[in-house]
Design an enzyme around this catalytic site. Structure first.
Site, PDB file in Angstrom:
ATOM      1  N   ASN A  14       0.864  -1.179   0.000  1.00 31.59           N
ATOM      2  CA  ASN A  14       0.000   0.000   0.000  1.00 31.59           C
ATOM      3  C   ASN A  14       0.903   1.233   0.000  1.00 31.59           C
ATOM      4  OD1 ASN A  14      -1.834   2.033   0.422  1.00 31.59           O
ATOM      5  ND2 ASN A  14      -2.094   1.596   2.610  1.00 31.59           N
ATOM      6  N   TRP A  15       0.947   1.884  -1.145  1.00 29.67           N
ATOM      7  CA  TRP A  15       1.857   3.029  -1.272  1.00 29.67           C
ATOM      8  C   TRP A  15       1.262   4.331  -0.738  1.00 29.67           C
ATOM      9  CZ3 TRP A  15       4.423   2.392  -6.805  1.00 29.67           C
ATOM     10  CH2 TRP A  15       5.385   1.373  -6.707  1.00 29.67           C
ATOM     11  N   LYS A  16       0.014   4.296  -0.333  1.00 25.90           N
ATOM     12  CA  LYS A  16      -0.639   5.521   0.162  1.00 25.90           C
ATOM     13  C   LYS A  16      -0.425   6.659  -0.851  1.00 25.90           C
ATOM     14  CE  LYS A  16       0.500   3.823   4.732  1.00 25.90           C
ATOM     15  NZ  LYS A  16       0.012   3.965   6.093  1.00 25.90           N
ATOM     16  N   HIS A 100      -9.399   0.972   4.627  1.00 22.90           N
ATOM     17  CA  HIS A 100      -8.137   1.280   5.316  1.00 22.90           C
ATOM     18  C   HIS A 100      -8.439   2.245   6.463  1.00 22.90           C
ATOM     19  CE1 HIS A 100      -4.131   2.735   6.195  1.00 22.90           C
ATOM     20  NE2 HIS A 100      -3.671   1.652   5.579  1.00 22.90           N
ATOM     21  N   GLU A 102      -6.934   4.756   7.526  1.00 28.57           N
ATOM     22  CA  GLU A 102      -6.784   6.174   7.177  1.00 28.57           C
ATOM     23  C   GLU A 102      -8.032   6.675   6.457  1.00 28.57           C
ATOM     24  OE1 GLU A 102      -2.997   5.844   5.167  1.00 28.57           O
ATOM     25  OE2 GLU A 102      -2.045   5.369   7.070  1.00 28.57           O
ATOM     26  N   GLU A 172      -5.317  -4.954  10.415  1.00 28.50           N
ATOM     27  CA  GLU A 172      -4.365  -3.858  10.612  1.00 28.50           C
ATOM     28  C   GLU A 172      -4.697  -3.117  11.908  1.00 28.50           C
ATOM     29  OE1 GLU A 172      -2.343  -2.776   6.649  1.00 28.50           O
ATOM     30  OE2 GLU A 172      -3.997  -1.403   7.010  1.00 28.50           O
ATOM     31  N   GLY A 178       2.190   2.558  10.538  1.00 27.55           N
ATOM     32  CA  GLY A 178       3.078   3.700  10.373  1.00 27.55           C
ATOM     33  C   GLY A 178       3.755   4.149  11.652  1.00 27.55           C
ATOM     34  N   SER A 217       3.401  -1.874  10.264  1.00 31.24           N
ATOM     35  CA  SER A 217       4.847  -1.830  10.496  1.00 31.24           C
ATOM     36  C   SER A 217       5.537  -3.166  10.199  1.00 31.24           C
ATOM     37  CB  SER A 217       5.160  -1.354  11.922  1.00 31.24           C
ATOM     38  OG  SER A 217       4.687  -0.011  12.094  1.00 31.24           O
ATOM     39  N   GLY A 238       2.851  -1.015   4.228  1.00 29.09           N
ATOM     40  CA  GLY A 238       2.869   0.394   3.864  1.00 29.09           C
ATOM     41  C   GLY A 238       4.288   0.877   3.644  1.00 29.09           C
ATOM     42  N   GLY A 239       4.849   1.550   4.652  1.00 31.56           N
ATOM     43  CA  GLY A 239       6.147   2.217   4.525  1.00 31.56           C
ATOM     44  C   GLY A 239       7.246   1.377   3.891  1.00 31.56           C
TER      45      GLY A 239
HETATM   46  C1  PEP Z   1      -0.751   0.345   5.793  1.00 37.33           C
HETATM   47  O1  PEP Z   1      -0.829   1.525   5.522  1.00 37.33           O
HETATM   48  O2  PEP Z   1      -1.604  -0.449   5.370  1.00 37.33           O
HETATM   49  C2  PEP Z   1       0.367  -0.104   6.615  1.00 37.33           C
HETATM   50  C3  PEP Z   1       0.335  -1.315   7.097  1.00 37.33           C
HETATM   51  O3  PEP Z   1       1.392   0.807   6.848  1.00 37.33           O
HETATM   52  P1  PEP Z   1       2.810   0.529   7.546  1.00 37.33           P
HETATM   53  O4  PEP Z   1       3.335  -0.768   6.991  1.00 37.33           O
HETATM   54  O5  PEP Z   1       3.655   1.697   7.165  1.00 37.33           O
HETATM   55  O6  PEP Z   1       2.551   0.418   9.004  1.00 37.33           O
END
Ligand code: PEP
Length: 254
Positions: A14-16, A100, A102, A172, A178, A217, A238-239
Site C-alpha cells: 500500500n503506497w498511500k 483502510h 486512514e 491492521e 506507520g 509496520s 505500507g512504509g
Molecule cells: C498500511 O498503511 O496499510 C500499513 C500497514 O502501513 P505501515 O506498513 O507503514 O505500518
C-alpha cells in the site's frame, strides 16, 4: 484448526499518497528484475490512482497484480473525486483496498459504505482487500474481539457465503500502522484467528479458505515471524513497500 497450506500467501504493497508515475516506473524496473523465485506468493501493488495505468502496463508480463487504494461502489454519478469499478476495470486493475483505517478516520469511510463496496468489487470480479483493526484505546479497553467481529460482520454482510472466500481481509491494528510498533507474532495470530472464527460462524469451509493477512509496520526483519503464524496468510505493507529491496525481502519471507 485450519490448515494454512490450503491458502496461497499474499503480500500487498500500500503506497498511500507516495510515488509519482516516474517513481512508480523506477520502482517496478528495479523490483521486476529481482522477483524470479516468488511464484508461490500472490503479489499485489497498490499505487496512487494517477499511477495505476502505468503500473498495469509495466507489470503486464509479470505475476504482479495492480490494485487501487479505494473505490466508489456506484458505477457513475455526481461523486466528485471518486473512481468507479468500471473505471478500474478499463485500466485492467485487479482489485482495491477498502476500509483502510486512514480512509475510515480521515475520509469518513463507513461500515455501511464498505458493505456496498465489497460485494460490488466481487460482482465485477475484482479482488477486495478489506482492512479491519482496532485502535489502541479499544485494545486497552479489552474490546479488540468485539471491534473485529463488528467490522467483519458489517462489512461483509451483503456478501453471499459462497463468495466470501474471494475476499482478502487485512488485519491492521491502527496502533501499529506507520508507527514502527509492530504487533507481536502472538497478537497478530490471535487477532487473525478471531477473525477467522468469526467467518466460521457463517461458513467453516470458507473460513478455512479465506486469506487473512497482517498489516502494521511489517519490515524485512519481522515479516518471517509474522507470516509463519498458522493463521497469517501474508501481509499488507505500507512504509516498507516503498523501497524495492525491502519489499522484496518481505515478499521472500512469505
Ligand atoms: C498500511 O498503511 O496499510 C500499513 C500497514 O502501513 P505501515 O506498513 O507503514 O505500518
Amino acid at each position: 484448526m485450519h490448515s494454512a497450506s490450503q491458502r496461497r500467501p499474499l503480500v500487498a504493497a500500500n503506497w498511500k499518497m507516495y510515488k509519482t508515475v516516474a517513481e512508480t516506473e523506477d520502482f517496478l524496473d528495479r523490483f521486476l528484475g529481482s522477483i524470479g523465485n516468488l511464484g508461490e506468493v500472490d503479489l499485489v501493488l497498490c499505487p496512487p490512482a494517477t499511477a495505476l495505468a502505468a503500473a498495469v502496463e509495466r507489470t503486464r508480463r509479470s505475476p504482479i497484480r495492480i490494485a487501487a487504494q479505494n473505490v466508489h461502489e456506484q458505477e457513475a454519478g455526481p461523486f466528485t473525486g471518486e473512481i468507479s469499478i468500471p473505471m478500474l476495470r478499463e485500466l485492467d486493475v485487479a482489485g482495491a483496498v477498502v476500509g483502510h483505517s486512514e480512509r475510515r478516520a480521515l475520509f469518513c469511510e463507513t461500515d455501511e459504505a464498505l458493505a456496498r463496496k465489497v460485494p460490488a468489487l466481487l460482482s465485477a470480479e475484482l479482488l477486495p482487500i478489506l482492512c479491519v483493526g482496532e485502535s489502541e484505546a479499544e485494545r486497552d479497553a479489552g474490546e479488540t474481539e468485539a471491534v473485529l467481529a463488528r467490522q467483519v460482520d458489517a462489512d461483509l454482510a451483503a456478501v453471499p457465503d459462497p463468495k466470501l472466500a474471494g475476499v482478502v481481509i487485512a488485519y491492521e491494528p491502527i496502533w501499529a500502522i506507520g508507527t514502527g510498533r509492530t504487533a507481536t507474532t502472538e497478537q497478530a495470530q490471535e487477532a487473525i484467528a478471531l477473525i477467522r472464527s468469526r467467518i466460521a460462524v457463517r461458513d467453516s469451509a470458507v473460513a478455512a479458505r479465506i486469506r487473512i493477512v497482517y498489516g502494521g509496520s511489517v519490515k524485512p526483519g519481522n515479516a518471517a515471524g509474522l507470516f509463519a503464524q498458522p493463521d497469517v496468510d501474508g501481509g499488507l505493507v505500507g512504509g516498507a513497500s516503498l523501497d524495492p529491496e525491502d519489499f522484496l525481502a518481505i515478499c521472500e519471507a512469505a
